[in-house]
Design an enzyme around this catalytic site. Sequence first.
Site, PDB file in Angstrom:
ATOM      1  N   LYS A   1     -30.548  -5.406 -38.565  1.00  0.00           N
ATOM      2  CA  LYS A   1     -31.031  -6.417 -37.636  1.00  0.00           C
ATOM      3  C   LYS A   1     -31.955  -5.766 -36.624  1.00  0.00           C
ATOM      4  O   LYS A   1     -31.811  -4.599 -36.285  1.00  0.00           O
ATOM      5  CB  LYS A   1     -29.862  -7.098 -36.917  1.00  0.00           C
ATOM      6  N   GLY A   2     -32.901  -6.556 -36.133  1.00  0.00           N
ATOM      7  CA  GLY A   2     -33.826  -6.069 -35.124  1.00  0.00           C
ATOM      8  C   GLY A   2     -34.384  -7.212 -34.321  1.00  0.00           C
ATOM      9  O   GLY A   2     -33.985  -8.376 -34.499  1.00  0.00           O
ATOM     10  N   GLY A   3     -35.319  -6.897 -33.431  1.00  0.00           N
ATOM     11  CA  GLY A   3     -35.904  -7.929 -32.591  1.00  0.00           C
ATOM     12  C   GLY A   3     -36.650  -8.985 -33.376  1.00  0.00           C
ATOM     13  O   GLY A   3     -36.785 -10.129 -32.937  1.00  0.00           O
TER      14      GLY A   3
ATOM     15  N   LYS B   1     -37.006  -9.361 -45.129  1.00  0.00           N
ATOM     16  CA  LYS B   1     -36.982  -9.432 -43.668  1.00  0.00           C
ATOM     17  C   LYS B   1     -37.304 -10.858 -43.242  1.00  0.00           C
ATOM     18  O   LYS B   1     -38.435 -11.321 -43.418  1.00  0.00           O
ATOM     19  CB  LYS B   1     -37.979  -8.435 -43.069  1.00  0.00           C
TER      20      LYS B   1
ATOM     21  N   ASP C   1     -45.854   2.043 -33.654  1.00  0.00           N
ATOM     22  CA  ASP C   1     -44.397   2.026 -33.488  1.00  0.00           C
ATOM     23  C   ASP C   1     -43.739   3.060 -34.408  1.00  0.00           C
ATOM     24  O   ASP C   1     -42.784   2.754 -35.120  1.00  0.00           O
ATOM     25  CB  ASP C   1     -43.847   0.633 -33.769  1.00  0.00           C
TER      26      ASP C   1
ATOM     27  N   GLY D   1     -35.695 -10.139 -36.351  1.00  0.00           N
ATOM     28  CA  GLY D   1     -34.777 -10.944 -37.127  1.00  0.00           C
ATOM     29  C   GLY D   1     -33.844 -10.065 -37.931  1.00  0.00           C
ATOM     30  O   GLY D   1     -33.464  -8.982 -37.492  1.00  0.00           O
ATOM     31  N   THR D   2     -33.493 -10.515 -39.134  1.00  0.00           N
ATOM     32  CA  THR D   2     -32.494  -9.832 -39.957  1.00  0.00           C
ATOM     33  C   THR D   2     -33.091  -9.448 -41.306  1.00  0.00           C
ATOM     34  O   THR D   2     -33.900 -10.186 -41.869  1.00  0.00           O
ATOM     35  CB  THR D   2     -31.271 -10.735 -40.174  1.00  0.00           C
ATOM     36  N   VAL D   3     -32.677  -8.284 -41.823  1.00  0.00           N
ATOM     37  CA  VAL D   3     -33.099  -7.827 -43.142  1.00  0.00           C
ATOM     38  C   VAL D   3     -31.931  -7.985 -44.111  1.00  0.00           C
ATOM     39  O   VAL D   3     -30.813  -7.542 -43.832  1.00  0.00           O
ATOM     40  CB  VAL D   3     -33.557  -6.353 -43.109  1.00  0.00           C
TER      41      VAL D   3
END
Length: 876
Positions: A578-580, A597, A694, A582-584
Site C-alpha cells: 500500500k502507498g499514497g 496498482k 523519487d 493506493g493499493t497494489v
Amino acid sequence: MRFLSFLIFVFAVLGLVQAQDQSGFISLDCGLVPTEITYVEKSTNITYRSDATYIDSGVPGKINEVYRTQFQQQIWALRSFPEGQRNCYNFSLTAKRKYLIRGTFIYGNYDGLNQLPSFDLYIGPNKWTSVSIPGVRNGSVSEMIHVLRQDHLQICLVKTGETTPFISSLELRPLNNNTYVTKSGSLIVVARLYFSPTPPFLRYDEDVHDRIWIPFLDNKNSLLSTELSVDTSNFYNVPQTVAKTAAVPLNATQPLKINWSLDDITSQSYIYMHFAEIENLEANETREFNITYNGGENWFSYFRPPKFRITTVYNPAAVSSLDGNFNFTFSMTGNSTHPPLINGLEIYQVLELPQLDTYQDEVSAMMNIKTIYGLSKRSSWQGDPCAPELYRWEGLNCSYPNFAPPQIISLNLSGSNLSGTITSDISKLTHLRELDLSNNDLSGDIPFVFSDMKNLTLINLSGNKNLNRSVPETLQKRIDNKSLTLIRDETGKNSTNVVAIAASVASVFAVLVILAIVFVVIRKKQRTNEASGPRSFTTGTVKSDARSSSSSIITKERKFTYSEVLKMTKNFERVLGKGGFGTVYHGNLDDTQVAVKMLSHSSAQGYKEFKAEVELLLRVHHRHLVGLVGYCDDGDNLALIYEYMEKGDLRENMSGKHSVNVLSWETRMQIAVEAAQGLEYLHNGCRPPMVHRDVKPTNILLNERSQAKLADFGLSRSFPVDGESHVMTVVAGTPGYLDPEYYRTNWLSEKSDVYSFGVVLLEIVTNQPVMNKNRERPHINEWVMFMLTNGDIKSIVDPKLNEDYDTNGVWKVVELALACVNPSSSRRPTMPHVVMELNECLALEIERKQGSQATYIKESVEFSPSSASDFSPLAR
C-alpha cells in the site's frame, strides 16, 4: 610549479645511500645489453635489470657518450621502436594492487639525428600522456598511481608522427591500497614537495616507496625544522626528512599561503597535505588553524597537527577550479599561539580511464596463442587485443558492449604458417563466434573442448592436410543440430561434406532472403495502418471532475476493462503493498503473474501522476525499468498492470522482511549497478530525457533472480531537447531523498536523481534508515561523514555482512555516494560515471570471490575530527 621538469635533475648522480628492502620493485633499464645482467645503481642502491623479458619488440641503443656522465646508469641505455605503431611492455602482476608507475625518457641524441621525438604513452587501452622531448640533453618523466584492473598490465608507446618512440627506464613500485584512493581513474603527479630552501631531492631509500620529493620554499615562508624523530607510520610513510621540516609564514601573524595552477581547467585534482607538530609546545601554547580553498571554501577547521606524528589530510572527492588556479590559505584560529605549518604536499591530477580492458581470460588466451604459434613478429599484436578499437589486433573482430569489457568474437589465423596441434587456449575465448584456422600446417586431433564454446557457430579447418579428420562426439552433436558449422577437408566416403555444408549454407541464406521479403511486406502494411490512425494518446472527454484538466488515455494496446482487472486479481484477493497512490494487488494474466496498482479515488494530482506513468512506460523500455503490461482507464477506476517482481523491493530485502537471507556485498553491488543503469537510461537513453524524482529503495524492485528494476514513475518529468539542463517545477519527492538544491530553488535536473541515488547507495552499504532522530547526526549523509572521521569503514558497514567484502571496494562505493550527495549539483557525478564506477566495484568483488591473491591492509589512520563541510577530508 614544473615538477616533472625538476624530476630530470633527480636522475643526475647523487650521493650513496644505504640499502633497504626492494620487495615488489620492478626496475627496468630499457635497452640494457647483455640482457641477462643486473646491476646496483650506485647513487640509489636500486637493482636494475634489462627490459628484454617484458617486451618482444624494439631496438636497444645508448645515449651519446658525452651525456652519460650527467645521468645515473639506468639512463645510459634506451629502447627505441622504429617498427609498428604500438609497442607494449607486458607485466604479470596482481589484480587490484596499487602501483606507482614511472617512465623516464632521455633522448641524448642516441640516433645522431638531433631530432626531438614526440609520441603517446598508454596505460592498457587508455592514453596516459603525450611525451615531447624538450631538448637533446633534457628529457621527460611521466609518473602515475594506478590500480590494476586485471592481473596483467600493458604499458605502450604509440607512434603519432614521423619521429620514433623510445624509453630509457621503466619503474613500478607497489603502494598501500589504502592510500591515494580515488572515486575513479588514476592519478598523475603534478607536484610532490617538501619544504626546504635547498636540495637534496628525496627518493629511495629515504622514501620506502621510491616517490620523488622536490625541495621547495618560497620567499614568503620560512623553514621550521627539528632533529627529533617524527612518527611517520601512517599509511603514507613520508620520509623522515619531509616530516622533520616544515614551512611557516615569515610573519607569524599572517596566514600561510600555497598556490599553483593547472593548464587544463577542466581537470580534477586530489591534494594530500602532511602535517606534524615539530616544536615542543608548552601547556599554554597551541598551534591551531583553518584551511580554506580558493577564497573561502572550508577545507578543514580547527586543525591541530599531532605532536611529532604525521597526519595526512586529503579530499575524498576530486576538486576542480574554474580558472585552473588553486589557492590554499592556512589561518590561525583565535585559540592559536603559533602560526600554521605544513610539512609535505602532494598534488595529483585525475586521469580517467574510460576504455575497459578486454576480458582477462581472453587476453591471457591470446597471449598464449601468440607465444605457442610464434606470432610475436606481428606488428599489430601488441597490447590489449581489442582495445582501443583503433589498435585492434589484425585477424580479430571484437564487440564493444556498453559498460562491459570488449569481447573477442572472431579469430582469423588463415594462412599464418601455424604448425603443431590446435591449442586448447582457444576454448578460453568464450565469446568467440567464428574461428578460421584454414590453410595452415596443423596436426593432431580437433579439440573436444570446442563443443563447450556455446557462442561458436563456425569453425574453418580446411587446408590442414595433417589434421586428424575424426570429429569428437560432442562436437558432432552440435553439427547435427545445426548450432555449429564445421568446414574441413575430407577424403573417400566423406569427401562431399564440404560441398554439403556449402549447399546447406546456401539453402539457409535463400530461406533468410524469403523471410526478409515477407517481413518487409508485413512491416509496410503495419506502417500504413499506423498512418491511418495513431495508437497513442489523444485528447478526449473525461467523466470524472477530478480529471477535468487532463486528457483521457485512449489506446488500442494494453488497455483492460475494470471487469478484466477484477478477474485477474480474483476480486483483489491478495494485497502486495500500500502507498499514497493506493493499493497494489497480485494478479494473473494468461498464466503470467502481474502486479496491479489501483489508484485510490482521490485528487486530480493522482490522475496526473497515473497518466504520466502510463505515458512514460508506454514509450520507454529497458531491462532495468519495471515493464508495463497494461493499464485500466474505465470510468473512475484507474489501474496500472506491471510485470510481477517476486522478491519485492530493496528495502524489504535489506531489512530481512522479505527473506531471512542476507544480501551479500556482491548482490548489493549488482543491484546498485542495475538500478543505476535504469536511471542512466532515463537520463540519456530517452528522448526527451527523463528525471525520476523519487529514487528510493522502495522504488527499486527485485525479480526472482534478484535483478533490479526501477519502478513508480508517477513523479517523473521530461526535459526539452533543446539543450536545457534543468526545468522549474513544483518540488516533489520523498523527504530524506530530496535534493536540497532542488528543494531550495525549484530547479530540477538529472543531478536531483543523482543525489537521491547517492542516499540509496549509503543505505545499501550501511543498512541504516535514511532518517533516525536517535543518532547524533539524524540524516544518513551526515551520519556517515561523522562516523568516517576516524577512518574506520567498518564502523558504518552493515554488520550482517560479517566483513565478507573488499574494504577497498566499500570505500569506493562510499566515496562515490558522498560525491552524489554533494550539496552543489554541479559537483555531483553524472549517472554514466556512477554506472562505470559501480561496475568497477562489482568487478572487484567478483574477482575477490573468485580467489584473487590480492591482500589489503585494513587498519585505519588516526585522524583529527573535521568539520562537516563539502570538503571534509576522510582518513584511512
